[in-house]
Every structure is written in structure tokens, then in C-alpha cells.
Scaffold this motif. Structure first.
Motif, PDB file in Angstrom:
ATOM      1  N   ILE A 488      40.539 -22.156  24.065  1.00 37.23           N
ATOM      2  CA  ILE A 488      39.169 -21.692  23.820  1.00 37.23           C
ATOM      3  C   ILE A 488      38.413 -22.793  23.089  1.00 37.23           C
ATOM      4  CG2 ILE A 488      37.745 -19.983  22.650  1.00 37.23           C
ATOM      5  CD1 ILE A 488      39.995 -17.982  22.953  1.00 37.23           C
ATOM      6  N   ILE A 489      37.328 -23.258  23.701  1.00 37.67           N
ATOM      7  CA  ILE A 489      36.552 -24.349  23.093  1.00 37.67           C
ATOM      8  C   ILE A 489      35.141 -23.910  22.733  1.00 37.67           C
ATOM      9  CG2 ILE A 489      37.857 -26.189  24.232  1.00 37.67           C
ATOM     10  CD1 ILE A 489      35.735 -26.301  26.372  1.00 37.67           C
ATOM     11  N   GLY A 490      34.795 -22.719  23.115  1.00 39.25           N
ATOM     12  CA  GLY A 490      33.456 -22.239  22.789  1.00 39.25           C
ATOM     13  C   GLY A 490      33.337 -20.755  23.065  1.00 39.25           C
ATOM     14  N   GLY A 685      35.026 -16.009  32.229  1.00 34.40           N
ATOM     15  CA  GLY A 685      35.168 -14.823  33.059  1.00 34.40           C
ATOM     16  C   GLY A 685      36.255 -13.913  32.521  1.00 34.40           C
ATOM     17  N   TYR A 686      36.453 -12.781  33.163  1.00 29.92           N
ATOM     18  CA  TYR A 686      37.415 -11.794  32.688  1.00 29.92           C
ATOM     19  C   TYR A 686      38.848 -12.306  32.750  1.00 29.92           C
ATOM     20  CZ  TYR A 686      34.308  -7.885  31.831  1.00 29.92           C
ATOM     21  OH  TYR A 686      33.370  -7.061  31.293  1.00 29.92           O
ATOM     22  N   LEU A 687      39.104 -13.309  33.620  1.00 29.57           N
ATOM     23  CA  LEU A 687      40.453 -13.865  33.676  1.00 29.57           C
ATOM     24  C   LEU A 687      40.819 -14.523  32.354  1.00 29.57           C
ATOM     25  CD1 LEU A 687      43.008 -14.645  35.320  1.00 29.57           C
ATOM     26  CD2 LEU A 687      41.799 -16.768  35.951  1.00 29.57           C
ATOM     27  N   VAL A 688      39.865 -15.230  31.744  1.00 27.13           N
ATOM     28  CA  VAL A 688      40.154 -15.974  30.520  1.00 27.13           C
ATOM     29  C   VAL A 688      39.679 -15.245  29.275  1.00 27.13           C
ATOM     30  CG1 VAL A 688      40.135 -18.179  31.706  1.00 27.13           C
ATOM     31  CG2 VAL A 688      38.016 -17.304  30.746  1.00 27.13           C
ATOM     32  N   GLY A 689      38.938 -14.190  29.441  1.00 26.29           N
ATOM     33  CA  GLY A 689      38.496 -13.449  28.262  1.00 26.29           C
ATOM     34  C   GLY A 689      37.252 -12.646  28.542  1.00 26.29           C
ATOM     35  N   LYS A 690      37.302 -11.338  28.252  1.00 23.74           N
ATOM     36  CA  LYS A 690      36.129 -10.488  28.424  1.00 23.74           C
ATOM     37  C   LYS A 690      35.233 -10.622  27.185  1.00 23.74           C
ATOM     38  CE  LYS A 690      38.177  -6.462  26.190  1.00 23.74           C
ATOM     39  NZ  LYS A 690      38.514  -5.017  26.296  1.00 23.74           N
ATOM     40  N   PRO A 691      33.977 -10.141  27.251  1.00 30.98           N
ATOM     41  CA  PRO A 691      33.137 -10.116  26.047  1.00 30.98           C
ATOM     42  C   PRO A 691      33.770  -9.229  24.981  1.00 30.98           C
ATOM     43  CG  PRO A 691      31.799  -9.824  28.022  1.00 30.98           C
ATOM     44  CD  PRO A 691      33.218  -9.740  28.465  1.00 30.98           C
ATOM     45  N   MET A 692      33.866  -9.769  23.767  1.00 29.56           N
ATOM     46  CA  MET A 692      34.561  -9.066  22.687  1.00 29.56           C
ATOM     47  C   MET A 692      33.702  -9.032  21.432  1.00 29.56           C
ATOM     48  SD  MET A 692      38.427 -10.626  23.100  1.00 29.56           S
ATOM     49  CE  MET A 692      37.933 -12.215  23.744  1.00 29.56           C
ATOM     50  N   ALA A 693      33.941  -8.000  20.633  1.00 28.93           N
ATOM     51  CA  ALA A 693      33.278  -7.899  19.337  1.00 28.93           C
ATOM     52  C   ALA A 693      33.781  -9.024  18.431  1.00 28.93           C
ATOM     53  CB  ALA A 693      33.562  -6.537  18.716  1.00 28.93           C
ATOM     54  N   PRO A 694      33.009  -9.375  17.379  1.00 27.27           N
ATOM     55  CA  PRO A 694      33.430 -10.469  16.495  1.00 27.27           C
ATOM     56  C   PRO A 694      34.832 -10.281  15.939  1.00 27.27           C
ATOM     57  CG  PRO A 694      31.161  -9.860  16.054  1.00 27.27           C
ATOM     58  CD  PRO A 694      31.665  -8.880  17.033  1.00 27.27           C
ATOM     59  N   GLY A 695      35.190  -9.042  15.563  1.00 26.23           N
ATOM     60  CA  GLY A 695      36.528  -8.811  15.031  1.00 26.23           C
ATOM     61  C   GLY A 695      37.607  -9.091  16.057  1.00 26.23           C
ATOM     62  N   GLU A 696      37.375  -8.709  17.311  1.00 28.86           N
ATOM     63  CA  GLU A 696      38.353  -8.962  18.373  1.00 28.86           C
ATOM     64  C   GLU A 696      38.503 -10.462  18.619  1.00 28.86           C
ATOM     65  OE1 GLU A 696      38.276  -5.741  21.699  1.00 28.86           O
ATOM     66  OE2 GLU A 696      36.197  -6.081  21.067  1.00 28.86           O
ATOM     67  N   GLY A 698      38.001 -12.838  16.442  1.00 29.88           N
ATOM     68  CA  GLY A 698      38.761 -13.397  15.327  1.00 29.88           C
ATOM     69  C   GLY A 698      40.255 -13.147  15.475  1.00 29.88           C
ATOM     70  N   GLU A 699      40.631 -11.933  15.895  1.00 27.41           N
ATOM     71  CA  GLU A 699      42.041 -11.603  16.077  1.00 27.41           C
ATOM     72  C   GLU A 699      42.650 -12.431  17.207  1.00 27.41           C
ATOM     73  OE1 GLU A 699      45.678 -10.047  15.468  1.00 27.41           O
ATOM     74  OE2 GLU A 699      43.880  -9.839  14.195  1.00 27.41           O
ATOM     75  N   LYS A 700      41.880 -12.612  18.305  1.00 22.70           N
ATOM     76  CA  LYS A 700      42.384 -13.394  19.437  1.00 22.70           C
ATOM     77  C   LYS A 700      42.625 -14.844  19.021  1.00 22.70           C
ATOM     78  CE  LYS A 700      41.365 -14.351  24.321  1.00 22.70           C
ATOM     79  NZ  LYS A 700      42.482 -13.576  24.857  1.00 22.70           N
ATOM     80  N   LEU A 701      41.715 -15.392  18.216  1.00 21.49           N
ATOM     81  CA  LEU A 701      41.883 -16.773  17.756  1.00 21.49           C
ATOM     82  C   LEU A 701      43.096 -16.896  16.840  1.00 21.49           C
ATOM     83  CD1 LEU A 701      38.155 -17.738  17.092  1.00 21.49           C
ATOM     84  CD2 LEU A 701      39.599 -18.526  18.964  1.00 21.49           C
ATOM     85  N   GLN A 703      45.787 -15.028  16.937  1.00 22.35           N
ATOM     86  CA  GLN A 703      46.980 -14.944  17.769  1.00 22.35           C
ATOM     87  C   GLN A 703      47.264 -16.272  18.454  1.00 22.35           C
ATOM     88  OE1 GLN A 703      46.252 -11.688  20.412  1.00 22.35           O
ATOM     89  NE2 GLN A 703      46.459 -10.108  18.812  1.00 22.35           N
ATOM     90  N   ARG A 704      46.211 -16.925  18.967  1.00 21.73           N
ATOM     91  CA  ARG A 704      46.410 -18.216  19.644  1.00 21.73           C
ATOM     92  C   ARG A 704      46.898 -19.273  18.658  1.00 21.73           C
ATOM     93  NH1 ARG A 704      43.443 -19.757  25.038  1.00 21.73           N
ATOM     94  NH2 ARG A 704      43.409 -17.714  26.024  1.00 21.73           N
ATOM     95  N   ASN A 705      46.318 -19.260  17.447  1.00 21.89           N
ATOM     96  CA  ASN A 705      46.751 -20.237  16.445  1.00 21.89           C
ATOM     97  C   ASN A 705      48.213 -20.004  16.066  1.00 21.89           C
ATOM     98  OD1 ASN A 705      44.261 -21.443  16.428  1.00 21.89           O
ATOM     99  ND2 ASN A 705      43.477 -20.206  14.713  1.00 21.89           N
ATOM    100  N   SER A 706      48.601 -18.712  15.955  1.00 23.03           N
ATOM    101  CA  SER A 706      49.993 -18.413  15.618  1.00 23.03           C
ATOM    102  C   SER A 706      50.926 -18.874  16.728  1.00 23.03           C
ATOM    103  CB  SER A 706      50.164 -16.905  15.389  1.00 23.03           C
ATOM    104  OG  SER A 706      49.359 -16.488  14.312  1.00 23.03           O
ATOM    105  N   ALA A 707      50.511 -18.613  17.988  1.00 19.92           N
ATOM    106  CA  ALA A 707      51.333 -19.046  19.119  1.00 19.92           C
ATOM    107  C   ALA A 707      51.436 -20.555  19.168  1.00 19.92           C
ATOM    108  CB  ALA A 707      50.736 -18.506  20.426  1.00 19.92           C
ATOM    109  N   ALA A 708      50.324 -21.234  18.845  1.00 21.81           N
ATOM    110  CA  ALA A 708      50.354 -22.694  18.852  1.00 21.81           C
ATOM    111  C   ALA A 708      51.286 -23.210  17.768  1.00 21.81           C
ATOM    112  CB  ALA A 708      48.947 -23.237  18.656  1.00 21.81           C
TER     113      ALA A 708
END
Length: 708
Positions: A488-490, A685-696, A698-701, A703-708
Motif C-alpha cells: 500500500i503506497i497511498g 479496486g476491491y481485489l486490493v482493498g475496498k473503501p474502509m473507515a479510518p479505523g479499518e 489503521g488496523e490493515k496497515l 497487520q501488514r507491518n506485523s506480517a512484514a
């Protein structure tokens, strides 16, 4: 002849001369008296007619003044939000914010009072400051409040005399728009407006009553119209001088009358001939003026005034009648391309054609610009008349060797019962507006649903304004990922409105904001709110959509800069996405705004490329930092045999112009692979991410940081 006969002959001739002279003098005196009587009668009649007109105008001025305040009180009293608010503990604060504060400098009323069901004052403000209404208005105020406390469709309006002067006071029960069941005793909203010299001057200008003023007593030798309070007592007078047009005309001709009287014996015949000639000339001038007052000078058709007069005459008949409002599609382009002389000639040609388009067309009118009206008297189906009108525009017009194509939109309203001409005109105009919204070459007949829809839009506009002010419209964020790494870059901020009745689509409220002038406020709100959330994700770029109307606002660059400054947000992280429409509406102003914002580091992306009309020249001129391919091209990969070729050609164009490409609407891996191979460096697009609320997000980021 003997000597005796000669004197007798002279005496006879003398008698004849005397008799003729006496008769001549008598006839001259009779004619002079008749002329004097006619002149006096004409002078008096002209004065009386104009005085009667002025008296009607004064009455109309008061009625208009009352109607404006009545409409204002009704709009504010018959209001669901107001009904709920005055029954809440915050009633006083709500009343002050919506009415009391406004009274400080509002042109429609000077003060606002809310009286509760128990008779106590909830809120009372005069020119933005609190006051005691019962002390101010006197005992009659309670009678008006009591009379207005019951739900009723029309407000109660009365004049009051106070120490400040004469006021028009309008009261109506604060009630819901549609009452369900019997309502409890209601609060009453009161607006009042003083008949100040400024108000009197405005009425004077609007109704052509020169010298109009307000006095406590009538003035002799002046025209007077009484103003009465709710008990029928006269509390003041509108006073103005008579124009006395008869006297003015008499003063102009009196020297000639005097001269004619002094030489009447010698030039009576000449004076009579001159008078007859002058009367004929004035009659012709009056006829010409009467014609010009009711007709359009360019087309020769009736004008608006003439059309309303003709519809008034039809009211005295029982014949079926319909009004057709006609607006030319593409007329402005004719004026712009060929000049107003060609446009005027086109108006004349169209006017002549419309007059004879159908046997039941009783009259035709030009209401201004490229808008016409036809009156049908008869029972022919509307479709026949509409087809006759549309048929006129199927072939191009020939003017001076030029081939000119214009279309038309038609709005129709039927005369039902005793509908007033102005109401008939309004209904036809509403239908025309809908026909133009539906597209060119359309005809729409008025029905009540059009008014209901306008009311719904007006209510939704009010809700939208409140939603912007209260922050009910919030951003959600859709990820923008790298096509090569999947990181995710933007984020793109998207507006979402969740009202009390459910979610309202951006496809509904964004066009509404553009139409109602709220788009600037909505855009600034979205930018500010999106930036506040994006500050929590410092390594991600932020994309925000911008309406073409915003970008064409000369203050747009300053608004964006102010939001960035107050939020201390890095401009290089921000990308503003604009659609191709801005390249056509006002490219010069758009370019100025883009240049100013680019200088501080903001980037610009061309959104929805491939569904509009952007040219290569425009892409080069604006030098976009990124191009976003419309989702229709992505869907074409699945639906069209040549979808891949079209997509690759589009990406190749962007690559040749050195513009990076983002693809929207990615829904499956095959689409992502094709777009990545074609040269798209960013996916959404929905394949890489649907529109999400700010809290969602933040949680997604996290999770990605933890996985990284």
C-alpha cells in the motif's frame, strides 16, 4: 334700383351680416364650451384612472410585503427540524442559532419570537438582541399568538403600532411538515418587519409609487391608503403624490388652446383640423405603445406581459387550453459561432414557424432569449402538438448560406379549473426544466410529482447543508497499491454520507452539492477531514477528488493552501484528482489553480480517463502527474474481444506522455496481471482493498507491518 331700395338692401345685408356674426359667435362659444368640457373631462379622467392605478399599486405593495414575510414564516414554522427542536431542552439555543442570530442583519425580518405552548417566551430577539415581546407589541400580541397556536397551513399576519413604528407581524404554529394524528398545543414562531423608510423606498421602486411615505394621518391633496391593525383600527397611512398625468398633458397643450381661442374666429377650421389630426396621431401612438407593451420587438410575438394578459382573457372561457414552454437547444453555440445578428434572424425564423405549427395554436410568445411559449386552445392530444413542434427542428435552418442546427425541449401544462396564469406558467416552466434534464429533444407534461420532487430535492439540500456543517459526511479510504510489490503506497479519500434514514450515494449528493452551491464547502470539509486522518499514516500518499466547479473557483487554490497550513500537512503527499470535464468548462481558470498549487508541491491526477473527451493536446498542456484509467476500460477486459488492445493503447499513450498510470476497478487477479504487464504501476479496486473507515485502514496497515 331706387334710392329707397338701396338702404333697405344695405339694412338687409347688415342684418344678415349681424345675424351671421351672432350665429358664428354663438357657434364659436358653444364649440369653445364643448372643447373646454372635453379637455376638463379628459384631464379629470386621466387623473382618476392613474390615481386608481396607484391605489391598486399601493394595495399590491402591501400584499406583496405581507406575502414575502408570510412565505418566510411558513418556510420556518412548517419544518420538521424546528418542531423537534422547540420541544427539546435546547429549544432556546436552537431558536437563537436559526432565527434570533439571523435577525441581526437579515433583510426579510427584523426580529424573531418563539412562544411556548404554556405562553412563556422561549426566545425573542430584535436585530440580534433579546427583548420583551409583550412590552414591545402590547396586549394585541397575546391575541395573535393565541389565534396562531393551532396547526394551519397559512400564517397569521397583522400590522402593529409600537413605539418604534408600524410593524408587520407574522405568526404560525411550529409544526411538522406532515402531521400524524392530533398534535399537542404547539409553540408559535413570530417574525416581524418594520415599515422603515428603506422598506417604503423599496416598495416605492418596486411598484412605481414615486414619493411614497408612511404617515400617522392622511394628507390633504395627496393619495392615501390606510393601514389597519388586527382590530380594524387605522394605525397609519401610505401617502404619495398623484402624478396627475391629465394636468401634465393639459399644461402642455394649454398655450395652444389659449392661442386657438384668441384667433378662433379666423382659424376655427384650421384648429379643428389640427385637433383632429393630433387626436388621430395620438391614437395611433397609443395603439403602437399598447402593441409594444405586449409584444416582443424582435419576433413580433407576445411577450411575457402580453402572454399573461391573453391567458387572463382565456380564464373567462370554458375552452380547454394548454401552455407549451419551448427552449432552444444549442442556441448559445449559434450566437457564439456566428454572432448575434445570425442568432436574431434564427429567432425570427423560429417564431414564424412556431406560429403555424398546428391549427389549435391560439397564440405564441417569446419570453426572452431562446425561450418561447405556445397556447393551445382545443382538445388535440398533446403528443400531436409536441410532434408538430419537434418536426420544425428536424431539418437544419438556412441563414445567409449557413447551415444551422438547433433542437428544442418542451414543457407542457394544462389549464385545470381556475388556475392562475402565473401558476400555469410556473408549471410549464417546471416541466421544461425536467425536459432539459432528460436530454435534448424531449417533451414533459407537468404533474404534481414534479413539484413533490422539487420539494424533496430542497429538503435533501437542507439535510446536505446540515450534514456538511455537522460533519455527518465522512471520508472512507481505498488503498492504492504498487503493481509490482503489492504494498500500500497511498489512499484515496471517498465521501460517504450515512444519514438517519440510511446511506445516501455520492452519485446523489455530490451532483446536488454542485447544483446548490455547496460543493466548495463539501470539498473543503472532505479535504480537511481526510488530511486529519491521513496524518496518522505519514508514509502514505493521500488522493482527494476535486469537482470541476471547485477547480474553476478563483479562491480554490487559497482554500486548499489554508487547509494544508492549518493542518501542518506536507503538500507533496497530496494528490488532487480531477475529471476530464474541467478541461472543457473553464480550462484557463483550472490551469491557473493547478499552477499555483503545483508550486507548493501538490500533484494532480486525471481521473476516469477513457470515458470522456480529453485530447492529447489537453494532456500535454496540463501536464498531469498521474492518469487514472476508468473502470469501464478494466471491465472491457472481460466483456469486449478487443478490450486488451484498447487498454494497452491507452496505457501506451500515457507512457508516451511520461504520465504514470493507475488502474481503477480491479476485481480479479487476471485483470491485475494484464494491467501490470501493460505498464500500470499502481492498482486500485476491491481485489486490493475496498473503501474502509479510518479505523479499518489503521488496523490493515498494522497487520501488514506485523506480517512484514
Amino acid at each position: 334700383m331706387s334710392s329707397n331700395q338701396t338702404p333697405r338692401h344695405f339694412r338687409a345685408q347688415t342684418s344678415s351680416v349681424i345675424a351671421i356674426t351672432v350665429c358664428f359667435i354663438a357657434v364659436a362659444l358653444v364649440l369653445t364650451g364643448l372643447v373646454a368640457h372635453v379637455v376638463a373631462t379628459m384631464t379629470r379622467s386621466a387623473n382618476e384612472i392613474d390615481d386608481a392605478r396607484a391605489d391598486r399599486a399601493a394595495h399590491a405593495a402591501i400584499v406583496s410585503f405581507m406575502a414575502k414575510l408570510g412565505a418566510t414564516i411558513k418556510d420556518n414554522a412548517v419544518w420538521d427540524d424546528a418542531y423537534k427542536a422547540v420541544g427539546s431542552p435546547a429549544a432556546a439555543d436552537w431558536a437563537f442559532e436559526n432565527w434570533g442570530k439571523t435577525s441581526a442583519d437579515y433583510s426579510l425580518y427584523d426580529g424573531a419570537v418563539v412562544i411556548g405552548p404554556d405562553g412563556n417566551t422561549v426566545s425573542a430577539y430584535l436585530k440580534g438582541k433579546p427583548f420583551q415581546p409583550r412590552d414591545y407589541f402590547g396586549a394585541g400580541f397575546d391575541r395573535q399568538i393565541e389565534a396562531a397556536a393551532k396547526p394551519q397551513p397559512a400564517p397569521l399576519l397583522n400590522f402593529f403600532k409600537t413605539e418604534a413604528g408600524i410593524l408587520l407581524v407574522a405568526s404560525q404554529a411550529i409544526q411538522p411538515f406532515e402531521a400524524k394524528g392530533e398534535l399537542p398545543k404547539l409553540s408559535v414562531l413570530t417574525f416581524f418587519k418594520e415599515l422603515t423608510p428603506e422598506v417604503i423606498d423599496a416598495l416605492s421602486d418596486e411598484h412605481e409609487l414615486d414619493g411614497l411615505r408612511l404617515q400617522a394621518t392622511p394628507e390633504p391633496n395627496q393619495l392615501n391608503s390606510p393601514i389597519k391593525d388586527m382590530g380594524g383600527t387605522v394605525i397609519g397611512y401610505l401617502v404619495w403624490p398623484s402624478k396627475a398625468p391629465g394636468n401634465a398633458i393639459f399644461n402642455k397643450v394649454s398655450p395652444y388652446v389659449t392661442a386657438a381661442a384668441s384667433i378662433l374666429a379666423l382659424f376655427l377650421a384650421a384648429v379643428l383640423l389640427a385637433g383632429a389630426s393630433e387626436a388621430g396621431r395620438l391614437h395611433r401612438l397609443a395603439e403602437a405603445a399598447r402593441f409594444e407593451a405586449g409584444h416582443d420587438s424582435l419576433s413580433g410575438l407576445l411577450n411575457r406581459h402580453g402572454l399573461l394578459g391573453m391567458l387572463d382573457q382565456l380564464d373567462n372561457t370554458s375552452l380547454p387550453a394548454s401552455l407549451y414552454m419551448i427552449d432552444l437547444d444549442g442556441f448559445k453555440a449559434v450566437n457564439d459561432a456566428w454572432g448575434h445578428a445570425v442568432g436574431d434572424e434564427l429567432i425570427r425564423i423560429v417564431a414564424k414557424a412556431l406560429q403555424g405549427c398546428h391549427p389549435e395554436i391560439h397564440d405564441s410568445a417569446r419570453l426572452g432569449g431562446d425561450e418561447f411559449a405556445l397556447v393551445q386552445v382545443g382538445s388535440a392530444p398533446h403528443r400531436d402538438i409536441e410532434e408538430s413542434i419537434l418536426k420544425l427542428f428536424r431539418n437544419p435552418f438556412k441563414i445567409g448560406g449557413r447551415t444551422i442546427e438547433v433542437g428544442t425541449s418542451i414543457g407542457v401544462a394544462c389549464r385545470i379549473g381556475n388556475i392562475a396564469p402565473l401558476e400555469l406558467l410556473r408549471r410549464a416552466d417546471i416541466a421544461l426544466y425536467r425536459a432539459k434534464e432528460n436530454g435534448k429533444g424531449q417533451a414533459v407534461t407537468y404533474d404534481l410529482e414534479l413539484d413533490r420532487e422539487r420539494q424533496r430535492i430542497a429538503e435533501l439540500e437542507g439535510e446536505l447543508r446540515n450534514a456538511i456543517n455537522s460533519g455527518a459526511i465522512e471520508p472512507v479510504f481505498q488503498p492504492l497499491v504498487s503493481a509490482s510489490t503489492g504494498a500500500i503506497i497511498g489512499l484515496e479519500a471517498l465521501a460517504r454520507w450515512r444519514s438517519a434514514t440510511g446511506s445516501i450515494s455520492p452519485e446523489v449528493f455530490i451532483p446536488l452539492a454542485e447544483k446548490s452551491g455547496l460543493i466548495d464547502a463539501l470539498g473543503v470539509h472532505m479535504l480537511r477531514t481526510s488530511i486529519q486522518h491521513a496524518k496518522a499514516w505519514p508514509y502514505l500518499a493521500l488522493s482527494v477528488n476535486v469537482s470541476p466547479i471547485q477547480l474553476c473557483n478563483p479562491d480554490f487554490a487559497a482554500q486548499v493552501t489554508a487547509v494544508l497550513d492549518e493542518s501542518a500537512f506536507d503538500p507533496t503527499r497530496l494528490t488532487l484528482e480531477i475529471t476530464e470535464g474541467v478541461l472543457m468548462t473553464n480550462p484557463d481558470q483550472a490551469r491557473r489553480s493547478i499552477d499555483v498549487l503545483r508550486r507548493i508541491g501538490i500533484k494532480f491526477a486525471l481521473d476516469d480517463f477513457g470515458c470522456g473527451y480529453a485530447s492529447i493536446g489537453a494532456l500535454r498542456q496540463f501536464g498531469f502527474d498521474r492518469m487514472k484509467i476508468d473502470r469501464s476500460l478494466v471491465l472491457g477486459l472481460e466483456e469486449n474481444a478487443n478490450g486488451i488492445d484498447i487498454l494497452r493503447a491507452t496505457v501506451a499513450l500515457a507512457t508516451a506522455l511520461e504520465i504514470p498510470v493507475t488502474a481503477e476497478g480491479i476485481e480479479n487477479l487476471r485483470q491485475a496481471e494484464i494491467l501490470r504487464d501493460s505498464g500500470c504501476d499502481q492498482l486500485q479496486g476491491y481485489l486490493v482493498g475496498k473503501p474502509m473507515a479510518p479505523g479499518e485502514i489503521g488496523e490493515k496497515l498494522r497487520q501488514r507491518n506485523s506480517a512484514a
